[in-house]
Scaffold this active site. Structure first.
Site, PDB file in Angstrom:
ATOM      1  N   ARG B 205       0.883  -1.155   0.000  1.00  0.00           N
ATOM      2  CA  ARG B 205       0.000   0.000   0.000  1.00  0.00           C
ATOM      3  C   ARG B 205       0.924   1.207   0.000  1.00  0.00           C
ATOM      4  O   ARG B 205       1.851   1.283   0.808  1.00  0.00           O
ATOM      5  CB  ARG B 205      -0.892  -0.029   1.243  1.00  0.00           C
ATOM      6  CG  ARG B 205      -1.843   1.168   1.375  1.00  0.00           C
ATOM      7  CD  ARG B 205      -1.230   2.278   2.193  1.00  0.00           C
ATOM      8  NE  ARG B 205      -2.207   3.328   2.498  1.00  0.00           N
ATOM      9  CZ  ARG B 205      -1.888   4.480   3.074  1.00  0.00           C
ATOM     10  NH1 ARG B 205      -0.635   4.733   3.417  1.00  0.00           N
ATOM     11  NH2 ARG B 205      -2.805   5.386   3.307  1.00  0.00           N
ATOM     12  N   ASP B 207       1.753   5.004   0.481  1.00  0.00           N
ATOM     13  CA  ASP B 207       1.307   6.217   1.169  1.00  0.00           C
ATOM     14  C   ASP B 207       1.445   7.441   0.254  1.00  0.00           C
ATOM     15  O   ASP B 207       2.447   7.573  -0.439  1.00  0.00           O
ATOM     16  CB  ASP B 207       2.178   6.390   2.417  1.00  0.00           C
ATOM     17  CG  ASP B 207       1.708   7.527   3.306  1.00  0.00           C
ATOM     18  OD1 ASP B 207       0.518   7.502   3.706  1.00  0.00           O
ATOM     19  OD2 ASP B 207       2.501   8.444   3.583  1.00  0.00           O
ATOM     20  N   GLU B 237      -2.450   5.147  -2.282  1.00  0.00           N
ATOM     21  CA  GLU B 237      -3.374   5.990  -1.533  1.00  0.00           C
ATOM     22  C   GLU B 237      -3.677   7.229  -2.361  1.00  0.00           C
ATOM     23  O   GLU B 237      -2.834   8.103  -2.521  1.00  0.00           O
ATOM     24  CB  GLU B 237      -2.768   6.423  -0.184  1.00  0.00           C
ATOM     25  CG  GLU B 237      -3.764   7.268   0.618  1.00  0.00           C
ATOM     26  CD  GLU B 237      -3.121   8.129   1.708  1.00  0.00           C
ATOM     27  OE1 GLU B 237      -3.879   8.679   2.528  1.00  0.00           O
ATOM     28  OE2 GLU B 237      -1.882   8.267   1.726  1.00  0.00           O
ATOM     29  N   ASP B 320      -7.064   7.127   8.895  1.00  0.00           N
ATOM     30  CA  ASP B 320      -7.048   8.527   8.494  1.00  0.00           C
ATOM     31  C   ASP B 320      -8.416   9.184   8.576  1.00  0.00           C
ATOM     32  O   ASP B 320      -8.609  10.288   8.062  1.00  0.00           O
ATOM     33  CB  ASP B 320      -6.518   8.648   7.052  1.00  0.00           C
ATOM     34  CG  ASP B 320      -4.996   8.621   6.991  1.00  0.00           C
ATOM     35  OD1 ASP B 320      -4.363   9.010   7.996  1.00  0.00           O
ATOM     36  OD2 ASP B 320      -4.450   8.220   5.948  1.00  0.00           O
ATOM     37  N   ARG B 368      -7.536   5.461  16.802  1.00  0.00           N
ATOM     38  CA  ARG B 368      -6.446   4.481  16.901  1.00  0.00           C
ATOM     39  C   ARG B 368      -6.386   3.885  18.304  1.00  0.00           C
ATOM     40  O   ARG B 368      -5.313   3.664  18.858  1.00  0.00           O
ATOM     41  CB  ARG B 368      -5.124   5.171  16.523  1.00  0.00           C
ATOM     42  CG  ARG B 368      -5.170   5.733  15.112  1.00  0.00           C
ATOM     43  CD  ARG B 368      -4.090   6.750  14.804  1.00  0.00           C
ATOM     44  NE  ARG B 368      -4.277   7.267  13.440  1.00  0.00           N
ATOM     45  CZ  ARG B 368      -3.400   8.031  12.789  1.00  0.00           C
ATOM     46  NH1 ARG B 368      -2.269   8.378  13.383  1.00  0.00           N
ATOM     47  NH2 ARG B 368      -3.647   8.456  11.565  1.00  0.00           N
TER      48      ARG B 368
END
Lengths: 488, 488
Positions: B205, B207, B237, B320, B368
């Site tokens: 993935r 960023d 992303e 996020d 989180r």
């Protein structure tokens, strides 16, 4: 405490100290593009791009020189050309070729019977070291807050106008001091000590080792390291007397700067460059004659067990000093005489790279010039040849490595000493004066009356008379070596 | 360009996104002593000490949940609890258990048929990253000076009152942006991309991947990564339309935030917490009905090749964003309906850890929180059961993973869609209104007249009449799924 056990191989070792950024650069190791030119005047912050594969490529030169052990100033990832500011203890610096280059070096060195000792900087890290960086980033929330000793937040790690806010070596912002009272830190450092031993290195030179003021740390360090390799050599950096650490439970030896000090005073003497000397940790040294040199040596030997003396790392200079030749203002006789003495004295000699070809170098950073592979016309080949001879002498004569040590004569400018192992006796005599000297060397009953000595290199024969070698003539600034035949 | 080839396994994948510091903490991984308590309110700077062996210890929970792929936010050494500030790309963070823990995780996950995707932060490093640290330490003499874009010396990396003096992500001092025009930097980053693939991960993935504005970089990244593993998944992303990167030569897919956006507007609608929504990258979203949702889906699908749509990572929330349930102000029907839709839509669903037990979480850092393993009474087990059912449905029905997608009905608050693969047809219908709805679902000729459908879970039988499923009654805020028998 039982007697100190020091590694047997060190008795046979002749070390060569390498400053990795400056010894040799291989074209096979990729480099960042922004490097100083090889051989340009050293600066505090520039890199010249030496690497460990470069060392591999020059191993045959070192074999020819005669050395059989390498001591490297730090090789771990560091944003400083000397690499004393460790960023990562688990990685050989990428510019040096990374961990793979060290593995290759170990393999190639070992296949030539050569040992490899690395420099361990365990007193302090750098401000880029991960666990310190965590405190920089997270302040009081950092996970590793007790790995260092923080006085106040935020830290001023990059603010040179203010106190760092944490304990640091010499209060230098760049060098936060480890809190070795923290068991996590101990475990980390001891683990590093063991890790590289397990990967094949033959010992550790310990940077500013006396500043970790914790005997139990060093005792455990020894157990861990020796657990991995019972022959590992542990040598601390201490500039003075070091009895505390040399009782057999911590280190094997120290970098013998007491030896260095005495050699400067005796072999360089009046010729010393006082300006350069003033920048060393010695600051000043009065010139001395043979009696005072004898006293210095006997005091030094008296500090330690013979097993320790036999394993001391005897050096004439290092990356932390002007080169011996430069301190002597270019007087090569001083370097020759000191090297002859070093190679015939008890303990392992260590040569700072390039001394053997007459490289000059004032105090840091000038003492870290690039080895001049590409300007061989700059080498002093006569000097190199003498280094080879002196090293070969040590390596062919067991008495010089493992024999007893005794001073036979120390009078004015003349020193004579003997090394004896079984039936083998070697007598070395050195005249540091600028005039010819003629001496009778007392043999102190070391050999039977009428024993024959060969003078090494000339192969002239001499016989003892009345327990002396009589009428030995010594040219100005010269030495002679007499040896009984090697047992066949 | 030929048609994009995306990894086949992603069609069968149900991802579970793990934030490593907060998912699970193993007692077997040594930790620094200064950690926040597990389950304490998350802070920007504190660690709670989750690790990868903790994940290994919870794999059976994940198998029971039904997921078969893990996507981890960053795991590399970093002095930030989210680990987006990379200190070392070659090391799994020691607090997570280091490289050995990742190896063990890969082994244990793979032995359960589970894939592992890591988060690659290649746009920027951290100010502790070695090559940047070199510039901090050595200024204009640094070897790695052109790895970043420096405007002036000295850098103000830790001086927040002044401009950083170098290009940084969002001008944040902590995040110096790589100069990917430098071939050394490209080689480094591409090497990292390949290294971890060779060590067994199943994909990356990427960023803020659109901020590396260099197609050739991503093309080469794909070649390197696919060279190591032809089935590796590469997912960028990008929060909006991403055609540029999804033509088959760069990435396979993106994190499908367009999907997220449409799901918030449709399934949460009026109930959305506007304050929390305002803190997301969406800022505002008008509630939409089924026709607008249909339009959003069809637009989204229209952007990309079917091979890309089948590999998109469809998520309802992430690290996020506020959690979907919190955006819905606790309305679990919104989360259930959206998850049912997600599990029956084309592309790979991704569940943010803890959503399945109803964990709440506002915007970062509250989203989180630590997974509440030690307070199981806080879990919504009915919700968990529904997640299990929806996931199981996807995993037992090939048509839901690989079939065509077609919207059958989008009227007021009711949506019906079909997935078809060969002779298998699945019809899903969802009523987002607060009232009961009774609808006739047009079947668009997908099945022969009089075809039998089983309602999944209840096993009631329904038959098509006049190319419709007629008289389908939908309770408020509910969905029903009808499926032709699986080919035996």
């Amino acid at each position: 405490m039982s007697e100190p056990q020091t590694p047997d191989w060190v008795r046979d070792a002749v070390f060569y100290q390498i400053f990795p950024d400056r010894f040799a650069r291989s074209l096979t190791v990729p480099k960042p593009s922004h490097l100083d030119e090889w051989g340009s005047p050293p600066t505090y912050h520039g890199y010249q791009g030496g690497d460990l594969i470069g060392v591999v490529e020059r191993l045959d030169y070192l074999v020819e020189l005669g050395v059989n052990a390498l001591y490297f100033t730090p090789v771990f990832q560091s944003a400083s050309n000397h690499r004393y500011h460790t960023h990562d203890y688990e990685k050989v610096d990428p510019m040096l070729g990374g961990n793979a280059a060290l593995s290759r070096l170990l393999e190639e060195a070992h296949s030539r019977g050569m040992k490899v000792v690395l420099d361990g900087v365990f007193n302090h890290a750098s401000r880029g070291f991960f666990q310190f960086h965590d405190i920089l980033e997270n302040g009081a929330n950092a996970a590793y807050i007790d790995w260092f000793t923080v006085h106040s937040y935020p830290l001023n790690a990059y603010d040179s106008m203010n106190q760092p806010g944490y304990q640091a070596w010499w209060n230098l912002h760049a060098l936060p001091k480890f809190n070795v009272k923290n068991p996590e830190v101990r475990e980390f450092l001891l683990g590093i000590g063991r890790k590289w031993i397990d990967l094949g290195i033959d010992g550790w030179r310990l940077d500013v080792a006396n500043e970790i003021d914790d005997d139990s740390f060093w005792q455990e360090f020894r157990r861990r390291v020796r657990g991995g390799n019972p022959d590992a050599y542990i040598v601390g950096e201490v500039w003075g007397e070091a009895k505390r650490w040399l009782q057999g439970d911590m280190w094997d030896a120290v970098m013998n700067y007491l030896f260095t000090r005495a050699c400067i005073a005796f072999f360089i003497g009046e010729s010393v460059d006082r300006g350069e000397l003033g920048r060393t940790s010695f600051h000043t040294l009065d010139p001395i004659g043979a009696p005072a040199f004898r006293h210095a040596l006997e005091t030094m030997i008296g500090h330690y067990h013979p097993n320790v003396n036999a394993a001391q790392m005897n050096l004439l200079d290092s990356h932390d000093m002007p080169r011996f030749l430069t301190l002597a203002q270019g007087d090569k006789s001083a370097l020759r005489l000191a090297t002859l003495f070093q190679m015939t004295y008890t303990g392992a000699p260590s040569i700072y790279y390039g001394d053997e070809i007459g490289m000059p170098g004032k105090h840091d950073p000038d003492n870290r010039r690039a080895f001049p592979w590409y300007t061989p016309e700059s080498w002093d080949r006569d000097l190199l040849h003498d280094f080879q001879r002196y090293i070969a002498l040590r390596r062919t004569r067991p008495a010089l490595r493992r024999g007893s040590f005794q001073i036979l004569l120390a009078q004015d400018d003349v020193l004579a000493h003997a090394r004896q192992l079984g039936s083998e006796t070697v007598v070395v005599t050195i005249n540091t004066s600028r005039s010819t000297r003629r001496v009778d060397i007392p043999l102190s009953g070391l050999v039977p009356e009428g024993s024959g000595f060969d003078e090494v290199w000339t192969h002239e024969t001499h016989r003892s008379e009345g327990d002396h070698l009589r009428g030995v003539e010594l040219a100005p600034r010269s030495g002679r070596v007499f040896a009984t035949p090697l047992p066949s």
